[in-house]
Design an enzyme around this catalytic site. Structure first.
Site, PDB file in Angstrom:
ATOM      1  N   TYR A 154       0.867  -1.113   0.001  1.00  0.00           N
ATOM      2  CA  TYR A 154       0.064  -0.061   0.067  1.00  0.00           C
ATOM      3  C   TYR A 154       0.755   1.271  -0.038  1.00  0.00           C
ATOM      4  O   TYR A 154       0.602   2.072  -0.778  1.00  0.00           O
ATOM      5  CB  TYR A 154      -0.935   0.085   1.396  1.00  0.00           C
ATOM      6  CG  TYR A 154      -2.018   1.096   1.430  1.00  0.00           C
ATOM      7  CD1 TYR A 154      -3.117   1.039   0.630  1.00  0.00           C
ATOM      8  CD2 TYR A 154      -1.833   2.046   2.377  1.00  0.00           C
ATOM      9  CE1 TYR A 154      -4.188   2.062   0.813  1.00  0.00           C
ATOM     10  CE2 TYR A 154      -2.774   2.846   2.560  1.00  0.00           C
ATOM     11  CZ  TYR A 154      -3.961   3.006   1.714  1.00  0.00           C
ATOM     12  OH  TYR A 154      -4.950   4.102   1.878  1.00  0.00           O
ATOM     13  N   LYS A 158       0.820   4.036  -2.867  1.00  0.00           N
ATOM     14  CA  LYS A 158       0.457   5.305  -2.481  1.00  0.00           C
ATOM     15  C   LYS A 158       1.438   6.403  -2.668  1.00  0.00           C
ATOM     16  O   LYS A 158       1.151   7.757  -3.340  1.00  0.00           O
ATOM     17  CB  LYS A 158       0.000   5.615  -1.062  1.00  0.00           C
ATOM     18  CG  LYS A 158      -1.484   4.934  -0.862  1.00  0.00           C
ATOM     19  CD  LYS A 158      -2.582   5.405  -1.684  1.00  0.00           C
ATOM     20  CE  LYS A 158      -3.988   4.916  -1.327  1.00  0.00           C
ATOM     21  NZ  LYS A 158      -4.884   5.262  -2.257  1.00  0.00           N
TER      22      LYS A 158
HETATM   23  N1  LIG Z   1      -9.720   5.587   5.573  1.00  0.00           N
HETATM   24  C1  LIG Z   1      -8.537   6.198   5.614  1.00  0.00           C
HETATM   25  O1  LIG Z   1      -7.958   6.403   6.856  1.00  0.00           O
HETATM   26  C2  LIG Z   1      -7.409   6.682   4.321  1.00  0.00           C
HETATM   27  C3  LIG Z   1      -6.461   7.125   4.733  1.00  0.00           C
HETATM   28  C4  LIG Z   1      -5.538   7.154   3.668  1.00  0.00           C
HETATM   29  C5  LIG Z   1      -5.630   7.107   2.367  1.00  0.00           C
HETATM   30  N2  LIG Z   1      -7.327   6.431   2.036  1.00  0.00           N
HETATM   31  C6  LIG Z   1      -7.508   5.978   0.564  1.00  0.00           C
HETATM   32  O2  LIG Z   1      -8.994   6.877   0.255  1.00  0.00           O
HETATM   33  C7  LIG Z   1      -9.482   6.078  -0.589  1.00  0.00           C
HETATM   34  C8  LIG Z   1     -11.193   5.578  -0.192  1.00  0.00           C
HETATM   35  O3  LIG Z   1     -10.821   5.246   1.445  1.00  0.00           O
HETATM   36  P1  LIG Z   1     -11.964   4.672   2.305  1.00  0.00           P
HETATM   37  O4  LIG Z   1     -11.294   4.620   3.521  1.00  0.00           O
HETATM   38  O5  LIG Z   1     -13.070   5.452   2.019  1.00  0.00           O
HETATM   39  O6  LIG Z   1     -11.992   3.030   1.953  1.00  0.00           O
HETATM   40  P2  LIG Z   1     -13.322   2.221   1.705  1.00  0.00           P
HETATM   41  O7  LIG Z   1     -12.892   0.702   1.920  1.00  0.00           O
HETATM   42  O8  LIG Z   1     -14.421   2.605   2.745  1.00  0.00           O
HETATM   43  O9  LIG Z   1     -13.969   2.503   0.398  1.00  0.00           O
HETATM   44  C9  LIG Z   1     -13.270   1.972  -0.721  1.00  0.00           C
HETATM   45  C10 LIG Z   1     -14.150   1.671  -1.919  1.00  0.00           C
HETATM   46  O10 LIG Z   1     -13.491   1.430  -2.944  1.00  0.00           O
HETATM   47  C11 LIG Z   1     -14.174   0.307  -3.629  1.00  0.00           C
HETATM   48  N3  LIG Z   1     -13.359  -0.294  -4.705  1.00  0.00           N
HETATM   49  C12 LIG Z   1     -12.291  -1.124  -3.951  1.00  0.00           C
HETATM   50  N4  LIG Z   1     -11.672  -2.073  -5.157  1.00  0.00           N
HETATM   51  C13 LIG Z   1     -12.354  -1.414  -6.346  1.00  0.00           C
HETATM   52  C14 LIG Z   1     -12.201  -1.608  -7.753  1.00  0.00           C
HETATM   53  N5  LIG Z   1     -11.284  -2.545  -8.270  1.00  0.00           N
HETATM   54  N6  LIG Z   1     -12.900  -0.985  -8.512  1.00  0.00           N
HETATM   55  C15 LIG Z   1     -13.893  -0.028  -8.130  1.00  0.00           C
HETATM   56  N7  LIG Z   1     -14.251   0.142  -6.905  1.00  0.00           N
HETATM   57  C16 LIG Z   1     -13.175  -0.260  -5.764  1.00  0.00           C
HETATM   58  C17 LIG Z   1     -14.921  -0.323  -2.673  1.00  0.00           C
HETATM   59  O11 LIG Z   1     -15.961  -1.272  -2.964  1.00  0.00           O
HETATM   60  C18 LIG Z   1     -15.153   0.620  -1.330  1.00  0.00           C
HETATM   61  O12 LIG Z   1     -16.619   1.138  -1.858  1.00  0.00           O
HETATM   62  C19 LIG Z   1      -8.545   4.638  -0.875  1.00  0.00           C
HETATM   63  O13 LIG Z   1      -7.944   4.978  -1.780  1.00  0.00           O
HETATM   64  C20 LIG Z   1      -7.852   4.872   0.354  1.00  0.00           C
HETATM   65  O14 LIG Z   1      -6.762   3.927   0.110  1.00  0.00           O
HETATM   66  C21 LIG Z   1      -8.276   6.284   2.969  1.00  0.00           C
END
Ligand SMILES: NC(=O)c1ccc[n+]([C@@H]2O[C@H](COP(=O)([O-])OP(=O)(O)OC[C@H]3O[C@@H](n4cnc5c(N)ncnc54)[C@H](O)[C@@H]3O)[C@@H](O)[C@H]2O)c1
Length: 253
Positions: A154, A158
């Site tokens: 990851y 990223k």
């Molecule tokens: N939550 C955090 O603390 C955090 C921190 C840093 C970065 N992020 C990044 O932010 C973004 C959103 O994170 P989140 O926490 O809302 O995650 P989440 O798991 O709640 O939601 C992610 C969504 O992406 C969809 N998804 C996964 N694989 C997919 C694919 N191949 N095609 C289409 N859709 C797909 C999932 O079905 C889900 O609805 C991600 O890229 C994550 O890496 C999150």
């Protein structure tokens, strides 16, 4: 396009979490929003929230790592809403493990969704942005890009997205297209809930522990990230490109 025409935004991974909050926020700003996620039915709640508030949204089922499905999804957006000129590459997954226990499949899955997904979606949308002479691409990076134990896949993906963003900014700037990256810290979503479960902590306890390490003394919520994305996708941000904005409640080092 005329200034009165509604801009079309695509938000990937918008069924829940940060993507859902972003889709709702961009719709509130007057965008017609394609709510894209793995399966169309899963997008219904986000679409309903947008339409109930008087906005325009379309549910699109698509695996962002699959080139044929990406091309079909973008064509569906063009037919259903119009040519997309805003793209938020937000879809993401975790497959955490220490290096010595990490499988090839867990490495590949994370690379495919984050990096290949952002590449395929950006390639499919950019021609519409070039035609319009306007575009906004935002890629979701993470504080983990700076390195995080148990996340070698990851963190690499990223950090890779930051280089991807800067290169898009250099290649596409002359067409009126900007590319920026938002790097969230700890945000309360299903993703962080799953991490709490994996490390054997209750989610509330996990959040409280994380908050003590954050200068503003709280964890983030999806709207914190949607606000930053709304800025980068707005007309007023046309001179801001190739940047990485950490949205993490404080500096990270
Ligand atoms: N939550 C955090 O603390 C955090 C921190 C840093 C970065 N992020 C990044 O932010 C973004 C959103 O994170 P989140 O926490 O809302 O995650 P989440 O798991 O709640 O939601 C992610 C969504 O992406 C969809 N998804 C996964 N694989 C997919 C694919 N191949 N095609 C289409 N859709 C797909 C999932 O079905 C889900 O609805 C991600 O890229 C994550 O890496 C999150």
């Amino acid at each position: 396009m005329s200034t009165t025409e509604q801009r079309v935004a695509v938000v990937t991974g918008a069924a829940r979490g940060i993507g859902a909050a972003t889709a709702v926020r961009l719709a509130a700003e007057g965008r017609a929003v394609a709510v894209l996620d793995l399966d169309e039915a899963g997008c219904a709640a986000t679409v309903e929230k947008i339409t109930a508030a008087g906005g325009t949204a379309l549910a699109v089922g698509c695996d962002v790592a699959d080139p044929a499905r990406v091309e079909a999804a973008v064509e569906r957006v063009v037919a259903g809403l119009g040519a997309p000129t805003i793209l938020v590459n937000n879809a993401g997954v975790l497959r955490d493990n220490l290096l010595f226990k990490m499988s090839e499949s867990d490495w590949d899955t994370v690379m495919n969704v984050h990096l290949r997904g952002a590449f395929l979606m950006s390639r499919a949308c950019q021609k519409h942005m070039v035609d319009a002479g306007f575009g906004r691409i935002v890629n979701l990076s993470s504080s983990s890009a700076l390195g995080n134990r148990g996340q070698v896949n990851y963190a690499a993906a990223k950090a890779g997205l930051q280089g991807f963003t800067k290169t898009l900014a250099k290649e596409l700037g002359k067409f009126g297209i900007t590319a920026n990256s938002v790097a969230p810290g700890f945000i309360v979503t299903d993703m962080t809930a799953a991490t709490a479960e994996r490390v054997g902590m209750g989610f509330e306890e996990f959040q409280a522990a994380a908050a003590t390490q954050i200068p503003v003394q709280r964890v983030g919520v999806p709207d914190d990230i949607a606000n930053a994305i709304a800025f980068f996708t707005g007309d007023a941000a046309g001179f801001v490109s190739g940047q990485v904005m950490y949205v993490a409640g404080g500096p990270l080092n």
